[in-house]
Design a protein around this motif. Structure first.
Motif, mmCIF file in Angstrom:
data_model
loop_
_atom_site.group_PDB
_atom_site.id
_atom_site.type_symbol
_atom_site.label_atom_id
_atom_site.label_comp_id
_atom_site.label_asym_id
_atom_site.label_seq_id
_atom_site.Cartn_x
_atom_site.Cartn_y
_atom_site.Cartn_z
ATOM 1 N N ILE A 33 34.067 33.735 26.772
ATOM 2 C CA ILE A 33 35.335 34.465 26.814
ATOM 3 C C ILE A 33 36.411 33.570 27.334
ATOM 4 O O ILE A 33 36.072 32.508 28.297
ATOM 5 N N HIS A 34 37.722 33.366 26.790
ATOM 6 C CA HIS A 34 38.536 32.617 27.558
ATOM 7 C C HIS A 34 39.701 33.811 27.896
ATOM 8 O O HIS A 34 40.121 34.524 26.883
ATOM 9 N N PHE A 35 39.918 33.781 29.172
ATOM 10 C CA PHE A 35 40.649 34.980 29.784
ATOM 11 C C PHE A 35 42.019 33.976 29.998
ATOM 12 O O PHE A 35 41.993 33.122 30.736
ATOM 13 N N ASP A 36 43.182 34.368 29.420
ATOM 14 C CA ASP A 36 44.517 33.746 29.433
ATOM 15 C C ASP A 36 44.969 33.326 31.114
ATOM 16 O O ASP A 36 44.781 33.975 32.001
ATOM 17 N N ALA A 37 45.111 31.846 31.320
ATOM 18 C CA ALA A 37 45.415 31.393 32.820
ATOM 19 C C ALA A 37 46.530 32.128 33.305
ATOM 20 O O ALA A 37 46.797 31.991 34.543
ATOM 21 N N ARG A 38 47.474 32.697 32.444
ATOM 22 C CA ARG A 38 48.725 33.499 32.909
ATOM 23 C C ARG A 38 48.372 34.663 33.547
ATOM 24 O O ARG A 38 49.196 35.295 34.351
ATOM 25 N N SER A 39 47.248 35.333 33.251
ATOM 26 C CA SER A 39 46.723 36.469 33.953
ATOM 27 C C SER A 39 46.405 36.332 35.090
ATOM 28 O O SER A 39 46.101 35.248 35.599
ATOM 29 N N ALA A 41 44.555 36.113 38.897
ATOM 30 C CA ALA A 41 43.000 35.711 39.343
ATOM 31 C C ALA A 41 42.131 36.771 39.502
ATOM 32 O O ALA A 41 40.877 36.780 39.354
ATOM 33 N N ALA A 42 42.893 37.832 40.245
ATOM 34 C CA ALA A 42 41.946 38.948 40.346
ATOM 35 C C ALA A 42 41.466 39.698 39.131
ATOM 36 O O ALA A 42 40.253 39.998 39.215
ATOM 37 N N GLU A 43 42.148 39.723 38.047
ATOM 38 C CA GLU A 43 41.763 40.265 36.672
ATOM 39 C C GLU A 43 40.614 39.475 36.316
ATOM 40 O O GLU A 43 39.478 40.104 35.957
#
Length: 525
Positions: A33-39, A41-43
Protein backbone atom coordinates in the motif's frame (compact mmCIF):
# COMPACT_ATOMS: atom_id res chain seq x y z
CA UNK A 1 -0.05 -21.55 -8.82
CA UNK A 2 -0.15 -17.80 -9.32
CA UNK A 3 0.22 -15.64 -6.22
CA UNK A 4 -0.50 -11.96 -6.58
CA UNK A 5 0.98 -8.94 -4.86
CA UNK A 6 -1.42 -6.07 -5.40
CA UNK A 7 0.10 -2.59 -5.69
CA UNK A 8 -2.45 -0.21 -4.20
CA UNK A 9 -2.13 3.54 -4.66
CA UNK A 10 -4.70 5.43 -2.59
CA UNK A 11 -5.18 8.79 -0.88
CA UNK A 12 -8.50 8.76 1.01
CA UNK A 13 -11.12 6.73 2.86
CA UNK A 14 -8.95 4.65 5.21
CA UNK A 15 -11.90 2.43 6.13
CA UNK A 16 -12.32 1.41 2.49
CA UNK A 17 -8.55 0.80 2.15
CA UNK A 18 -8.62 -1.49 5.18
CA UNK A 19 -11.61 -3.45 3.86
CA UNK A 20 -10.00 -3.77 0.44
CA UNK A 21 -6.71 -5.06 1.89
CA UNK A 22 -8.50 -7.55 4.16
CA UNK A 23 -10.62 -8.77 1.25
CA UNK A 24 -7.70 -9.32 -1.13
CA UNK A 25 -5.40 -10.98 1.42
CA UNK A 26 -8.06 -13.29 2.87
CA UNK A 27 -7.53 -15.71 -0.02
CA UNK A 28 -3.74 -15.84 0.40
CA UNK A 29 -2.62 -13.00 -1.87
CA UNK A 30 -0.57 -9.98 -0.82
CA UNK A 31 -0.91 -6.22 -0.99
CA UNK A 32 1.57 -3.34 -0.84
CA UNK A 33 0.00 0.00 0.00
CA UNK A 34 1.08 3.52 -0.83
CA UNK A 35 -1.04 6.08 1.01
CA UNK A 36 -0.47 9.55 -0.40
CA UNK A 37 1.80 11.70 1.78
CA UNK A 38 -0.59 14.60 1.22
CA UNK A 39 -3.20 12.76 3.26
CA UNK A 40 -3.35 13.13 7.00
CA UNK A 41 -0.99 11.28 9.34
CA UNK A 42 -3.97 10.21 11.43
CA UNK A 43 -5.58 8.41 8.48
CA UNK A 44 -2.31 6.68 7.64
CA UNK A 45 -1.92 5.65 11.28
CA UNK A 46 -5.43 4.20 11.19
CA UNK A 47 -4.50 2.02 8.21
CA UNK A 48 -1.17 0.83 9.58
CA UNK A 49 -2.70 0.06 12.98
CA UNK A 50 -5.50 -1.99 11.47
CA UNK A 51 -3.31 -3.91 9.01
CA UNK A 52 0.04 -3.98 10.81
CA UNK A 53 -0.53 -7.52 12.09
CA UNK A 54 -1.40 -8.92 8.67
CA UNK A 55 1.61 -10.74 7.25
CA UNK A 56 0.24 -10.34 3.73
CA UNK A 57 0.28 -6.54 3.94
CA UNK A 58 3.22 -4.19 3.56
CA UNK A 59 3.60 -0.45 3.09
CA UNK A 60 5.80 1.59 0.77
CA UNK A 61 9.07 2.48 2.49
CA UNK A 62 8.70 6.08 1.45
CA UNK A 63 5.42 7.93 0.95
CA UNK A 64 5.27 10.45 -1.89
CA UNK A 65 3.10 13.54 -2.26
CA UNK A 66 1.30 12.67 -5.47
CA UNK A 67 -0.34 14.94 -8.02
CA UNK A 68 -2.49 13.96 -10.97
CA UNK A 69 -0.43 13.87 -14.17
CA UNK A 70 2.90 14.15 -12.32
CA UNK A 71 5.96 11.92 -12.17
CA UNK A 72 5.19 11.57 -8.47
CA UNK A 73 2.61 8.88 -9.33
CA UNK A 74 5.24 6.78 -11.10
CA UNK A 75 7.73 7.41 -8.29
CA UNK A 76 5.17 6.21 -5.74
CA UNK A 77 4.45 3.15 -7.86
CA UNK A 78 8.16 2.27 -8.14
CA UNK A 79 8.65 2.72 -4.39
CA UNK A 80 5.70 0.46 -3.61
CA UNK A 81 6.76 -2.08 -6.22
CA UNK A 82 10.27 -2.21 -4.73
CA UNK A 83 8.83 -2.85 -1.29
CA UNK A 84 6.49 -5.57 -2.61
CA UNK A 85 9.23 -7.42 -4.47
CA UNK A 86 11.37 -7.57 -1.33
CA UNK A 87 8.52 -8.36 1.08
CA UNK A 88 6.81 -11.08 -0.96
CA UNK A 89 9.41 -13.33 -2.61
CA UNK A 90 6.71 -15.91 -3.37
CA UNK A 91 4.62 -13.44 -5.44
CA UNK A 92 4.47 -14.37 -9.12
CA UNK A 93 2.49 -11.35 -10.34
CA UNK A 94 2.20 -7.69 -9.41
CA UNK A 95 -1.18 -6.13 -10.11
CA UNK A 96 -1.69 -2.35 -10.05
CA UNK A 97 -4.89 -1.13 -8.36
CA UNK A 98 -6.51 2.04 -7.08
CA UNK A 99 -8.85 2.53 -4.17
CA UNK A 100 -11.78 2.65 -6.62
CA UNK A 101 -11.11 -0.86 -7.98
CA UNK A 102 -13.05 -3.99 -7.03
CA UNK A 103 -12.70 -7.63 -8.14
CA UNK A 104 -15.37 -8.86 -10.55
CA UNK A 105 -14.21 -12.48 -10.49
CA UNK A 106 -13.35 -14.93 -7.73
CA UNK A 107 -9.78 -15.30 -6.49
CA UNK A 108 -9.99 -18.88 -7.73
CA UNK A 109 -10.85 -17.71 -11.25
CA UNK A 110 -8.18 -14.97 -11.11
CA UNK A 111 -5.38 -17.35 -10.16
CA UNK A 112 -6.45 -19.89 -12.77
CA UNK A 113 -6.53 -17.16 -15.43
CA UNK A 114 -2.97 -16.02 -14.64
CA UNK A 115 -1.71 -19.61 -14.57
CA UNK A 116 -3.19 -20.17 -18.03
CA UNK A 117 -1.74 -16.99 -19.54
CA UNK A 118 2.02 -16.72 -19.05
CA UNK A 119 2.28 -13.10 -20.14
CA UNK A 120 2.30 -9.49 -19.00
CA UNK A 121 -0.95 -7.58 -19.28
CA UNK A 122 -0.36 -3.92 -20.07
CA UNK A 123 -2.15 -1.74 -22.58
CA UNK A 124 0.43 -0.16 -24.89
CA UNK A 125 -0.26 1.49 -28.22
CA UNK A 126 1.92 3.67 -30.40
CA UNK A 127 1.94 7.12 -28.83
CA UNK A 128 1.91 9.05 -32.08
CA UNK A 129 -0.26 6.77 -34.25
CA UNK A 130 -2.56 5.03 -31.81
CA UNK A 131 -5.14 7.83 -31.31
CA UNK A 132 -5.28 6.89 -27.63
CA UNK A 133 -5.34 10.51 -26.45
CA UNK A 134 -8.78 11.98 -27.14
CA UNK A 135 -8.38 15.53 -25.80
CA UNK A 136 -5.69 17.91 -24.57
CA UNK A 137 -1.94 17.95 -25.17
CA UNK A 138 -0.42 15.22 -27.29
CA UNK A 139 3.17 15.51 -28.55
CA UNK A 140 3.80 18.41 -26.18
CA UNK A 141 3.45 16.02 -23.22
CA UNK A 142 6.77 14.48 -24.27
CA UNK A 143 8.92 16.91 -26.17
CA UNK A 144 8.76 19.70 -23.57
CA UNK A 145 9.65 19.61 -19.89
CA UNK A 146 6.84 19.99 -17.36
CA UNK A 147 7.67 21.20 -13.87
CA UNK A 148 4.26 22.43 -12.72
CA UNK A 149 0.93 20.70 -12.26
CA UNK A 150 -1.58 21.70 -14.92
CA UNK A 151 -4.52 21.37 -12.53
CA UNK A 152 -3.00 23.21 -9.58
CA UNK A 153 -0.83 25.79 -11.35
CA UNK A 154 -2.46 26.20 -14.74
CA UNK A 155 -0.98 29.61 -15.52
CA UNK A 156 2.57 28.52 -14.69
CA UNK A 157 2.13 25.22 -16.51
CA UNK A 158 1.14 26.89 -19.78
CA UNK A 159 3.50 29.85 -19.35
CA UNK A 160 6.51 27.52 -19.11
CA UNK A 161 5.17 25.48 -22.03
CA UNK A 162 4.78 28.57 -24.22
CA UNK A 163 8.26 29.80 -23.26
CA UNK A 164 9.78 26.48 -24.36
CA UNK A 165 7.85 26.63 -27.61
CA UNK A 166 9.04 30.17 -28.22
CA UNK A 167 12.67 29.28 -27.48
CA UNK A 168 12.40 26.00 -29.40
CA UNK A 169 13.50 23.95 -26.41
CA UNK A 170 11.85 20.76 -27.62
CA UNK A 171 13.67 17.48 -27.12
CA UNK A 172 13.69 13.97 -28.54
CA UNK A 173 12.59 10.84 -26.65
CA UNK A 174 15.27 8.19 -26.04
CA UNK A 175 16.25 7.11 -29.54
CA UNK A 176 16.22 3.38 -28.95
CA UNK A 177 12.73 3.35 -27.42
CA UNK A 178 9.35 3.53 -29.09
CA UNK A 179 7.10 5.65 -26.89
CA UNK A 180 3.87 3.87 -26.11
CA UNK A 181 0.78 4.83 -24.12
CA UNK A 182 -2.04 3.05 -22.34
CA UNK A 183 -3.92 2.45 -19.13
CA UNK A 184 -1.89 2.57 -15.92
CA UNK A 185 -3.72 -0.47 -14.50
CA UNK A 186 -1.37 -3.29 -15.47
CA UNK A 187 -0.47 -6.78 -14.24
CA UNK A 188 3.18 -7.78 -14.65
CA UNK A 189 5.04 -11.02 -13.98
CA UNK A 190 7.81 -11.06 -11.38
CA UNK A 191 10.59 -11.56 -13.94
CA UNK A 192 9.36 -8.50 -15.85
CA UNK A 193 9.40 -6.32 -12.74
CA UNK A 194 12.93 -7.47 -11.96
CA UNK A 195 14.01 -6.61 -15.53
CA UNK A 196 12.56 -3.12 -15.08
CA UNK A 197 14.62 -2.50 -11.93
CA UNK A 198 17.83 -3.65 -13.60
CA UNK A 199 17.07 -1.50 -16.65
CA UNK A 200 16.48 1.61 -14.55
CA UNK A 201 19.83 1.27 -12.80
CA UNK A 202 21.50 1.21 -16.22
CA UNK A 203 19.41 3.85 -17.99
CA UNK A 204 19.21 6.95 -15.84
CA UNK A 205 18.50 8.91 -19.01
CA UNK A 206 15.13 7.18 -19.32
CA UNK A 207 14.23 8.16 -15.77
CA UNK A 208 15.30 11.74 -16.39
CA UNK A 209 13.26 11.93 -19.57
CA UNK A 210 10.00 10.56 -18.18
CA UNK A 211 10.33 12.48 -14.91
CA UNK A 212 9.57 15.74 -16.72
CA UNK A 213 6.90 14.46 -19.11
CA UNK A 214 3.23 15.13 -18.49
CA UNK A 215 1.05 12.18 -17.32
CA UNK A 216 3.93 9.67 -17.32
CA UNK A 217 1.85 7.01 -15.52
CA UNK A 218 0.26 6.42 -18.95
CA UNK A 219 3.59 6.16 -20.80
CA UNK A 220 6.45 5.04 -18.54
CA UNK A 221 5.66 1.37 -17.86
CA UNK A 222 3.82 1.18 -21.19
CA UNK A 223 7.07 2.09 -22.99
CA UNK A 224 9.60 0.25 -20.82
CA UNK A 225 7.86 -3.14 -20.70
CA UNK A 226 7.67 -3.65 -24.51
CA UNK A 227 11.30 -2.51 -24.69
CA UNK A 228 12.34 -5.34 -22.35
CA UNK A 229 9.85 -8.14 -23.04
CA UNK A 230 9.19 -9.98 -26.35
CA UNK A 231 5.95 -8.96 -27.99
CA UNK A 232 4.51 -12.48 -27.88
CA UNK A 233 4.77 -12.35 -24.07
CA UNK A 234 2.70 -9.17 -23.76
CA UNK A 235 -1.05 -8.91 -24.02
CA UNK A 236 -1.90 -5.39 -25.15
CA UNK A 237 -4.79 -4.97 -22.74
CA UNK A 238 -5.57 -4.31 -19.12
CA UNK A 239 -7.22 -6.84 -16.83
CA UNK A 240 -9.13 -4.02 -15.14
CA UNK A 241 -12.43 -3.16 -16.77
CA UNK A 242 -12.73 0.59 -17.19
CA UNK A 243 -14.42 2.83 -19.70
CA UNK A 244 -14.19 6.50 -20.55
CA UNK A 245 -16.74 8.90 -21.93
CA UNK A 246 -16.08 10.92 -25.09
CA UNK A 247 -14.84 13.69 -22.78
CA UNK A 248 -12.17 11.48 -21.23
CA UNK A 249 -14.02 11.03 -17.93
CA UNK A 250 -14.12 7.56 -16.33
CA UNK A 251 -17.48 5.80 -16.32
CA UNK A 252 -18.66 5.08 -12.77
CA UNK A 253 -20.40 1.82 -11.81
CA UNK A 254 -23.31 1.55 -9.38
CA UNK A 255 -25.30 -1.12 -7.55
CA UNK A 256 -27.31 -2.17 -10.59
CA UNK A 257 -24.21 -2.94 -12.68
CA UNK A 258 -23.36 -6.16 -10.82
CA UNK A 259 -24.51 -8.65 -13.48
CA UNK A 260 -23.04 -6.61 -16.31
CA UNK A 261 -19.63 -6.43 -14.59
CA UNK A 262 -19.46 -10.17 -13.96
CA UNK A 263 -20.01 -10.81 -17.65
CA UNK A 264 -16.92 -8.86 -18.76
CA UNK A 265 -13.64 -10.55 -19.66
CA UNK A 266 -11.73 -8.80 -16.88
CA UNK A 267 -10.62 -9.55 -13.32
CA UNK A 268 -11.25 -6.14 -11.70
CA UNK A 269 -13.38 -3.09 -12.46
CA UNK A 270 -12.81 0.61 -12.01
CA UNK A 271 -14.40 2.97 -11.09
CA UNK A 272 -16.84 1.79 -8.41
CA UNK A 273 -18.92 4.59 -6.91
CA UNK A 274 -18.31 5.25 -3.18
CA UNK A 275 -22.10 5.23 -2.83
CA UNK A 276 -22.47 1.74 -4.33
CA UNK A 277 -22.22 -0.03 -0.99
CA UNK A 278 -24.34 -3.00 -2.05
CA UNK A 279 -22.20 -3.52 -5.15
CA UNK A 280 -19.04 -3.43 -3.05
CA UNK A 281 -20.52 -5.90 -0.57
CA UNK A 282 -21.53 -8.36 -3.29
CA UNK A 283 -18.20 -8.12 -5.12
CA UNK A 284 -16.32 -8.56 -1.84
CA UNK A 285 -18.20 -11.76 -1.11
CA UNK A 286 -17.69 -12.92 -4.68
CA UNK A 287 -13.88 -12.73 -4.50
CA UNK A 288 -13.74 -15.31 -1.69
CA UNK A 289 -16.33 -17.63 -3.23
CA UNK A 290 -15.49 -20.92 -4.93
CA UNK A 291 -16.82 -22.83 -7.93
CA UNK A 292 -18.63 -19.82 -9.35
CA UNK A 293 -19.38 -20.15 -13.09
CA UNK A 294 -18.99 -17.02 -15.22
CA UNK A 295 -20.73 -16.42 -18.53
CA UNK A 296 -18.35 -14.05 -20.31
CA UNK A 297 -20.21 -11.84 -22.77
CA UNK A 298 -17.78 -8.93 -22.94
CA UNK A 299 -20.35 -6.56 -24.38
CA UNK A 300 -19.68 -3.72 -21.92
CA UNK A 301 -17.50 -1.30 -23.96
CA UNK A 302 -19.44 -1.67 -27.20
CA UNK A 303 -22.78 -1.48 -25.42
CA UNK A 304 -21.67 1.70 -23.69
CA UNK A 305 -20.59 3.26 -26.98
CA UNK A 306 -23.87 2.23 -28.59
CA UNK A 307 -26.10 3.61 -25.87
CA UNK A 308 -24.23 6.88 -25.33
CA UNK A 309 -23.92 7.39 -29.07
CA UNK A 310 -27.68 7.41 -29.47
CA UNK A 311 -28.06 10.73 -27.69
CA UNK A 312 -30.64 11.55 -25.07
CA UNK A 313 -32.90 8.54 -25.28
CA UNK A 314 -33.10 7.87 -21.55
CA UNK A 315 -31.40 4.47 -21.47
CA UNK A 316 -28.12 3.14 -20.11
CA UNK A 317 -26.62 0.00 -18.58
CA UNK A 318 -28.95 -1.87 -16.24
CA UNK A 319 -31.53 0.86 -16.46
CA UNK A 320 -33.57 1.69 -13.41
CA UNK A 321 -37.20 0.61 -13.57
CA UNK A 322 -38.30 4.06 -14.73
CA UNK A 323 -35.77 4.19 -17.61
CA UNK A 324 -36.69 1.10 -19.61
CA UNK A 325 -38.39 3.08 -22.37
CA UNK A 326 -37.34 6.30 -24.03
CA UNK A 327 -40.57 7.75 -25.41
CA UNK A 328 -43.91 8.87 -24.07
CA UNK A 329 -45.58 6.72 -26.71
CA UNK A 330 -46.63 7.42 -30.29
CA UNK A 331 -50.30 7.39 -29.39
CA UNK A 332 -49.99 9.98 -26.62
CA UNK A 333 -50.45 13.74 -26.71
CA UNK A 334 -48.61 16.12 -24.36
CA UNK A 335 -50.10 19.61 -23.98
CA UNK A 336 -47.59 22.15 -22.64
CA UNK A 337 -48.70 25.53 -21.31
CA UNK A 338 -45.77 27.97 -21.22
CA UNK A 339 -46.08 31.15 -19.18
CA UNK A 340 -43.69 33.31 -17.17
CA UNK A 341 -46.46 34.34 -14.79
CA UNK A 342 -47.11 31.05 -13.08
CA UNK A 343 -50.31 32.21 -11.40
CA UNK A 344 -51.83 33.07 -14.78
CA UNK A 345 -51.04 29.64 -16.21
CA UNK A 346 -52.47 27.98 -13.10
CA UNK A 347 -55.70 29.94 -13.54
CA UNK A 348 -55.92 28.83 -17.17
CA UNK A 349 -55.27 25.23 -16.14
CA UNK A 350 -57.95 25.35 -13.47
CA UNK A 351 -60.52 26.65 -15.96
CA UNK A 352 -59.52 23.96 -18.46
CA UNK A 353 -59.94 21.30 -15.74
CA UNK A 354 -63.47 22.57 -15.06
CA UNK A 355 -64.37 22.42 -18.75
CA UNK A 356 -62.55 19.36 -20.06
CA UNK A 357 -61.47 16.02 -18.64
CA UNK A 358 -57.76 16.44 -19.56
CA UNK A 359 -55.55 15.66 -16.51
CA UNK A 360 -53.20 18.52 -15.74
CA UNK A 361 -50.16 19.09 -13.52
CA UNK A 362 -48.66 22.47 -12.82
CA UNK A 363 -45.00 23.60 -12.68
CA UNK A 364 -43.58 20.19 -11.74
CA UNK A 365 -40.20 21.01 -13.32
CA UNK A 366 -39.94 24.30 -11.45
CA UNK A 367 -41.73 24.02 -8.08
CA UNK A 368 -40.32 21.61 -5.53
CA UNK A 369 -43.69 21.25 -3.76
CA UNK A 370 -45.78 20.77 -6.90
CA UNK A 371 -48.63 18.33 -6.30
CA UNK A 372 -47.70 14.89 -7.61
CA UNK A 373 -48.72 11.33 -6.75
CA UNK A 374 -46.19 8.86 -5.34
CA UNK A 375 -44.34 7.46 -8.36
CA UNK A 376 -41.70 5.39 -6.58
CA UNK A 377 -39.32 8.23 -5.75
CA UNK A 378 -38.77 9.74 -9.18
CA UNK A 379 -41.03 12.66 -8.20
CA UNK A 380 -39.22 13.64 -5.00
CA UNK A 381 -37.10 16.54 -6.31
CA UNK A 382 -37.14 18.96 -9.23
CA UNK A 383 -33.66 17.78 -10.19
CA UNK A 384 -34.84 14.17 -10.39
CA UNK A 385 -37.96 15.08 -12.34
CA UNK A 386 -35.92 17.04 -14.88
CA UNK A 387 -33.28 14.33 -15.27
CA UNK A 388 -35.93 11.65 -15.87
CA UNK A 389 -38.47 13.94 -17.52
CA UNK A 390 -39.77 11.54 -20.15
CA UNK A 391 -40.02 8.72 -17.68
CA UNK A 392 -41.87 10.94 -15.22
CA UNK A 393 -44.44 12.03 -17.81
CA UNK A 394 -44.85 8.45 -19.01
CA UNK A 395 -45.65 7.36 -15.45
CA UNK A 396 -48.14 10.22 -15.08
CA UNK A 397 -49.89 9.14 -18.27
CA UNK A 398 -50.15 5.65 -16.77
CA UNK A 399 -51.23 6.96 -13.37
CA UNK A 400 -54.12 8.99 -14.82
CA UNK A 401 -54.89 6.25 -17.37
CA UNK A 402 -54.98 8.74 -20.20
CA UNK A 403 -53.40 9.43 -23.56
CA UNK A 404 -53.74 13.23 -23.15
CA UNK A 405 -51.93 15.14 -20.44
CA UNK A 406 -51.30 18.82 -19.76
CA UNK A 407 -48.35 20.38 -17.93
CA UNK A 408 -47.18 23.94 -17.18
CA UNK A 409 -43.59 25.00 -17.85
CA UNK A 410 -41.57 28.16 -17.45
CA UNK A 411 -40.23 29.72 -20.68
CA UNK A 412 -36.73 29.19 -19.32
CA UNK A 413 -37.18 25.40 -19.65
CA UNK A 414 -36.16 25.47 -23.31
CA UNK A 415 -34.17 22.23 -23.01
CA UNK A 416 -37.21 20.37 -21.69
CA UNK A 417 -39.41 21.87 -24.41
CA UNK A 418 -36.98 20.76 -27.11
CA UNK A 419 -36.73 17.29 -25.61
CA UNK A 420 -40.47 16.75 -25.46
CA UNK A 421 -40.92 18.22 -28.94
CA UNK A 422 -38.42 15.65 -30.27
CA UNK A 423 -40.37 12.75 -28.75
CA UNK A 424 -42.39 10.39 -30.93
CA UNK A 425 -45.55 11.47 -29.14
CA UNK A 426 -47.54 14.52 -30.26
CA UNK A 427 -46.51 17.67 -28.39
CA UNK A 428 -48.64 20.82 -28.50
CA UNK A 429 -47.43 24.13 -27.12
CA UNK A 430 -49.53 27.04 -25.84
CA UNK A 431 -47.50 30.15 -25.03
CA UNK A 432 -49.30 32.74 -22.87
CA UNK A 433 -47.77 36.19 -23.30
CA UNK A 434 -48.22 38.58 -20.39
CA UNK A 435 -47.35 42.20 -19.74
CA UNK A 436 -44.88 42.94 -16.95
CA UNK A 437 -45.21 46.06 -14.86
CA UNK A 438 -42.27 47.41 -12.89
CA UNK A 439 -44.01 46.41 -9.65
CA UNK A 440 -44.36 42.84 -10.88
CA UNK A 441 -40.67 42.69 -11.95
CA UNK A 442 -39.59 44.04 -8.54
CA UNK A 443 -41.61 41.32 -6.85
CA UNK A 444 -40.14 38.74 -9.19
CA UNK A 445 -36.60 39.93 -8.44
CA UNK A 446 -37.27 39.57 -4.71
CA UNK A 447 -38.84 36.11 -5.10
CA UNK A 448 -35.84 34.73 -6.98
CA UNK A 449 -33.27 36.36 -4.68
CA UNK A 450 -32.02 39.08 -7.01
CA UNK A 451 -33.17 41.79 -4.63
CA UNK A 452 -34.28 42.25 -1.04
CA UNK A 453 -36.25 44.57 1.17
CA UNK A 454 -33.29 46.95 1.43
CA UNK A 455 -32.47 47.11 -2.28
CA UNK A 456 -32.21 50.74 -3.38
CA UNK A 457 -34.27 52.41 -6.09
CA UNK A 458 -31.10 53.02 -8.13
CA UNK A 459 -30.31 49.30 -8.08
CA UNK A 460 -33.83 48.45 -9.23
CA UNK A 461 -33.54 51.04 -12.01
CA UNK A 462 -30.49 49.17 -13.36
CA UNK A 463 -31.88 45.70 -12.66
CA UNK A 464 -35.39 45.87 -14.15
CA UNK A 465 -34.35 46.40 -17.81
CA UNK A 466 -32.09 43.37 -17.56
CA UNK A 467 -34.86 41.18 -16.13
CA UNK A 468 -37.30 42.41 -18.79
CA UNK A 469 -34.79 41.62 -21.54
CA UNK A 470 -34.22 38.14 -20.11
CA UNK A 471 -37.95 37.45 -20.29
CA UNK A 472 -38.07 38.65 -23.90
CA UNK A 473 -35.00 36.56 -24.71
CA UNK A 474 -36.70 33.41 -23.38
CA UNK A 475 -39.74 34.09 -25.52
CA UNK A 476 -37.57 34.71 -28.60
CA UNK A 477 -35.76 31.41 -28.07
CA UNK A 478 -39.08 29.58 -28.09
CA UNK A 479 -40.08 31.28 -31.33
CA UNK A 480 -36.68 30.61 -32.91
CA UNK A 481 -37.03 26.92 -32.09
CA UNK A 482 -39.94 26.80 -34.58
CA UNK A 483 -41.87 24.14 -32.69
CA UNK A 484 -44.69 22.41 -34.53
CA UNK A 485 -48.17 22.87 -33.04
CA UNK A 486 -47.05 26.12 -31.36
CA UNK A 487 -50.01 28.31 -30.42
CA UNK A 488 -49.94 31.68 -28.70
CA UNK A 489 -52.34 34.05 -27.01
CA UNK A 490 -51.59 37.39 -25.45
CA UNK A 491 -52.86 39.40 -22.50
CA UNK A 492 -53.34 42.44 -24.74
CA UNK A 493 -54.64 40.40 -27.67
CA UNK A 494 -58.12 40.15 -29.16
CA UNK A 495 -60.45 37.76 -27.31
CA UNK A 496 -61.52 35.99 -30.47
CA UNK A 497 -57.94 35.39 -31.64
CA UNK A 498 -56.94 34.15 -28.19
CA UNK A 499 -59.91 31.79 -28.15
CA UNK A 500 -58.98 30.50 -31.59
CA UNK A 501 -55.43 29.70 -30.39
CA UNK A 502 -56.76 27.88 -27.31
CA UNK A 503 -59.32 25.98 -29.37
CA UNK A 504 -56.61 24.69 -31.72
CA UNK A 505 -54.36 23.83 -28.77
CA UNK A 506 -57.02 21.79 -26.95
CA UNK A 507 -58.94 20.62 -30.05
CA UNK A 508 -62.18 21.99 -28.58
CA UNK A 509 -64.97 24.15 -30.03
CA UNK A 510 -64.26 27.86 -30.38
CA UNK A 511 -67.07 28.87 -28.00
CA UNK A 512 -65.78 26.52 -25.29
CA UNK A 513 -62.31 28.06 -25.60
CA UNK A 514 -63.85 31.54 -25.45
CA UNK A 515 -65.68 30.70 -22.25
CA UNK A 516 -62.43 29.46 -20.63
CA UNK A 517 -60.48 32.68 -21.16
CA UNK A 518 -63.29 35.22 -21.02
CA UNK A 519 -63.31 37.22 -17.79
CA UNK A 520 -61.48 40.15 -16.22
CA UNK A 521 -59.56 38.20 -13.57
CA UNK A 522 -57.45 35.91 -15.77
CA UNK A 523 -54.34 38.13 -15.94
CA UNK A 524 -54.67 39.95 -12.61
CA UNK A 525 -51.46 40.07 -10.57
Amino acid sequence: MAKIAYILLCHKDPDAVIRQAERLTATGDHIAIHFDARSSAAEYQQITSALGGNAHVTFADKRIKCGWGEWSLVRATLNTLTTAVAAFPQATHFYMLSGDCMPIKTAEYTHRFLDTHDADFIENVDYFKGNWIKTGLREDRLIYRHFFNERKSKRLFYAVLELQRHLRLDRKPPRDMQIRIGSQWWCLRRETVEKIFVFLTQRRDVLRFFSTTWIPDETFFQTVVPHLVPRDEIHDRTLTFLMFSDYGMPVTFYNDHYDMLLGQDYLFARKISPEAQDLKRRLGLLYAARDVPFQISGEGPELFKFLTGRGRVGRRFASRFWEKESTLGRERELLVVVCKKWHVAKRVLERIRQTTNVPAVEYIFNEEDAALPDLGGIQTTVEKRSRHRRALMRMLFDYYETDRMMVCMDPGNIELLEDFAADRSVTRLLEIECTFSDDYLIGHAMRVGLAGEQTSADTFARLLPTIRNDILFESDRIRDAAFQNHHRFCETGDLEKNAQALAHFLSIPHQTARDIIDGPQLFVD
